[in-house]
Design an enzyme around this catalytic site. Structure first.
Site, PDB file in Angstrom:
ATOM      1  N   ASP A 196       6.414  -4.307  -1.211  1.00 33.00           N
ATOM      2  CA  ASP A 196       5.793  -2.992  -0.578  1.00 33.00           C
ATOM      3  C   ASP A 196       6.664  -1.923  -0.339  1.00 33.00           C
ATOM      4  O   ASP A 196       7.852  -2.278  -0.622  1.00 33.00           O
ATOM      5  CB  ASP A 196       5.320  -3.552   0.814  1.00 33.00           C
ATOM      6  CG  ASP A 196       4.225  -2.793   1.579  1.00 33.00           C
ATOM      7  OD1 ASP A 196       3.635  -1.610   0.864  1.00 33.00           O
ATOM      8  OD2 ASP A 196       3.468  -3.252   2.526  1.00 33.00           O
ATOM      9  N   GLY A 220       0.463   5.104   5.584  1.00 33.81           N
ATOM     10  CA  GLY A 220      -0.568   5.011   4.898  1.00 33.81           C
ATOM     11  C   GLY A 220      -1.612   4.311   5.677  1.00 33.81           C
ATOM     12  O   GLY A 220      -2.749   4.072   5.236  1.00 33.81           O
ATOM     13  N   THR A 262       0.901  -1.288   0.032  1.00 28.56           N
ATOM     14  CA  THR A 262      -0.031  -0.019  -0.120  1.00 28.56           C
ATOM     15  C   THR A 262       1.001   1.219  -0.048  1.00 28.56           C
ATOM     16  O   THR A 262       1.813   1.221   0.759  1.00 28.56           O
ATOM     17  CB  THR A 262      -1.014  -0.181   1.427  1.00 28.56           C
ATOM     18  OG1 THR A 262      -1.765  -1.049   1.063  1.00 28.56           O
ATOM     19  CG2 THR A 262      -1.745   1.204   1.344  1.00 28.56           C
ATOM     20  N   LYS A 300      14.185   7.662   1.657  1.00 27.43           N
ATOM     21  CA  LYS A 300      13.559   6.667   2.721  1.00 27.43           C
ATOM     22  C   LYS A 300      14.938   6.101   3.421  1.00 27.43           C
ATOM     23  O   LYS A 300      14.783   5.305   4.448  1.00 27.43           O
ATOM     24  CB  LYS A 300      12.720   5.762   2.097  1.00 27.43           C
ATOM     25  CG  LYS A 300      11.503   6.259   1.465  1.00 27.43           C
ATOM     26  CD  LYS A 300      10.580   7.388   2.343  1.00 27.43           C
ATOM     27  CE  LYS A 300       9.595   8.027   1.567  1.00 27.43           C
ATOM     28  NZ  LYS A 300       8.645   6.971   0.924  1.00 27.43           N
ATOM     29  N   ALA A 352       8.218   1.530   1.963  1.00 24.07           N
ATOM     30  CA  ALA A 352       8.505   1.775   3.325  1.00 24.07           C
ATOM     31  C   ALA A 352       8.736   3.245   3.695  1.00 24.07           C
ATOM     32  O   ALA A 352       8.907   3.860   2.584  1.00 24.07           O
ATOM     33  CB  ALA A 352       9.730   1.080   3.558  1.00 24.07           C
ATOM     34  N   ASP A 353       8.195   3.583   4.917  1.00 31.03           N
ATOM     35  CA  ASP A 353       8.499   4.831   5.362  1.00 31.03           C
ATOM     36  C   ASP A 353      10.147   5.163   5.499  1.00 31.03           C
ATOM     37  O   ASP A 353      10.484   6.445   5.387  1.00 31.03           O
ATOM     38  CB  ASP A 353       7.540   5.105   6.358  1.00 31.03           C
ATOM     39  CG  ASP A 353       5.972   5.269   5.825  1.00 31.03           C
ATOM     40  OD1 ASP A 353       5.651   5.810   4.977  1.00 31.03           O
ATOM     41  OD2 ASP A 353       5.443   4.431   6.843  1.00 31.03           O
ATOM     42  N   SER A 407       2.039   5.112  -2.285  1.00 29.15           N
ATOM     43  CA  SER A 407       2.439   5.798  -3.645  1.00 29.15           C
ATOM     44  C   SER A 407       3.168   4.928  -4.415  1.00 29.15           C
ATOM     45  O   SER A 407       2.974   4.751  -5.731  1.00 29.15           O
ATOM     46  CB  SER A 407       2.792   7.011  -3.433  1.00 29.15           C
ATOM     47  OG  SER A 407       4.026   7.303  -2.724  1.00 29.15           O
ATOM     48  N   THR A 408       4.402   4.127  -3.739  1.00 32.69           N
ATOM     49  CA  THR A 408       5.375   3.424  -4.495  1.00 32.69           C
ATOM     50  C   THR A 408       4.689   2.215  -5.041  1.00 32.69           C
ATOM     51  O   THR A 408       4.953   1.679  -6.176  1.00 32.69           O
ATOM     52  CB  THR A 408       6.573   3.381  -3.674  1.00 32.69           C
ATOM     53  OG1 THR A 408       7.135   4.758  -3.261  1.00 32.69           O
ATOM     54  CG2 THR A 408       7.760   2.834  -4.648  1.00 32.69           C
ATOM     55  N   GLU A 466      -0.229  -5.249   6.142  1.00 33.23           N
ATOM     56  CA  GLU A 466       1.069  -5.394   5.677  1.00 33.23           C
ATOM     57  C   GLU A 466       1.991  -6.191   6.269  1.00 33.23           C
ATOM     58  O   GLU A 466       2.797  -6.864   6.012  1.00 33.23           O
ATOM     59  CB  GLU A 466       1.674  -3.762   5.490  1.00 33.23           C
ATOM     60  CG  GLU A 466       1.230  -2.937   4.566  1.00 33.23           C
ATOM     61  CD  GLU A 466       1.606  -1.484   4.509  1.00 33.23           C
ATOM     62  OE1 GLU A 466       1.295  -0.768   3.574  1.00 33.23           O
ATOM     63  OE2 GLU A 466       2.141  -1.155   5.697  1.00 33.23           O
TER      64      GLU A 466
END
Length: 262
Positions: free
Chosen positions: A89, A105, A33, A129, A91-92, A35-36, A111
């Site tokens: 996925d 998100g 989940t 990131k 990552a922040d 934008s990337t 996740e």
């Protein structure tokens, strides 16, 4: 791929595009989940349509499920899949050991469940990131609505003995009301600034009544695909200890990805 994308969008796209090389027909794939991850879903959808790729996708949020179905990817539940070949996925934050902070998100619970039910987890991210030490990004903690203020107090008290620089905790909001996850829970964001011992912190937080899960992903990620604004992409494999790099050329073409925004 259009050449007028911003550097950040180019970085996200090349990371997602490179990550599709991990996907083979017949796989059951966890779809992240954010934008990337949205770039990834569109890239995979194009492969399904144009190259005959056959996969079953397990989304980590209702947003990703809708995007995947729209892209032509067969969507199944984790209960149907039982086990996955691969999860990709975003990552922040990620550090040198590929430990992560996720949940910006709001989908950290699904996740983490999907990622740990996979043979391999690949993270796609732009270079911004990458951090030396986790914690600059607020750590999300999913909590049940009942007694959330008590849970918040207990979390703040537990932080006193932890190797962190901050201990401010805030309830995530959606406008004037609390943010609600797909599982009907709330999220507390922990503004820690620096996390000295992520493994210890994760264990302590998850023992607090009312906490469902936290956004620290420790020893879950196997590889990270890092995108750069100039089209370069770097792949770091923690298992093999290898780092590879390639560059994508950007051409002026019509494509499916022009409608994706941050």
């Amino acid at each position: 791929m259009p050449s007028d994308l911003s550097p950040i969008d180019k970085a996200k796209f090349v990371a997602a595009k490179q990550a599709t090389t991990y996907v083979q027909s017949g796989m059951k794939v966890g779809l992240g989940t954010g934008s990337t991850a949205a770039w990834l879903v569109r890239c995979l959808g194009e492969m399904v349509r144009d190259e005959g790729l056959r996969i079953k996708g397990v989304p980590t949020s209702t947003r990703t499920a809708e995007l995947a179905r729209g892209a032509g990817i067969e969507v199944i539940s984790l209960d149907e899949a039982k086990w996955l070949d691969l999860t990709i996925d975003g990552a922040d934050e990620y550090d040198g050991d590929l430990n992560l902070i996720k949940g910006g998100g709001g989908a950290l619970l699904q996740e983490k469940i999907v990622a740990t039910a996979s043979d391999q987890m690949v993270v796609i991210a732009d270079v911004s990131k990458q951090v030396e030490t986790l914690g600059a990004f607020p750590l999300p903690v999913e909590v049940i609505p009942f007694g959330w203020q008590t849970t918040k107090t207990l979390i703040e008290e537990s932080l006193i003995g932890m190797d962190v620089l901050g201990n401010t905790t805030s309830l995530r909001m959606n406008g004037e009301t609390p943010f609600v996850t797909d599982e009907g829970n709330h999220i507390l964001d922990l503004h820690l600034h620096r996390i000295g011992n992520a493994r210890q912190l994760s264990l302590v937080i998850n023992q607090i009544p009312g906490v469902v899960e936290n956004g620290l992903f420790i020893d879950i990620c196997d590889s990270v695909v890092i995108g750069y604004g100039d089209g370069r992409v770097e792949v770091r494999d923690i298992t093999n200890g290898t780092t590879d790099e390639k560059t994508f050329d950007f051409l002026d073409e019509d494509n499916l990805f022009s409608d994706i925004a941050d």
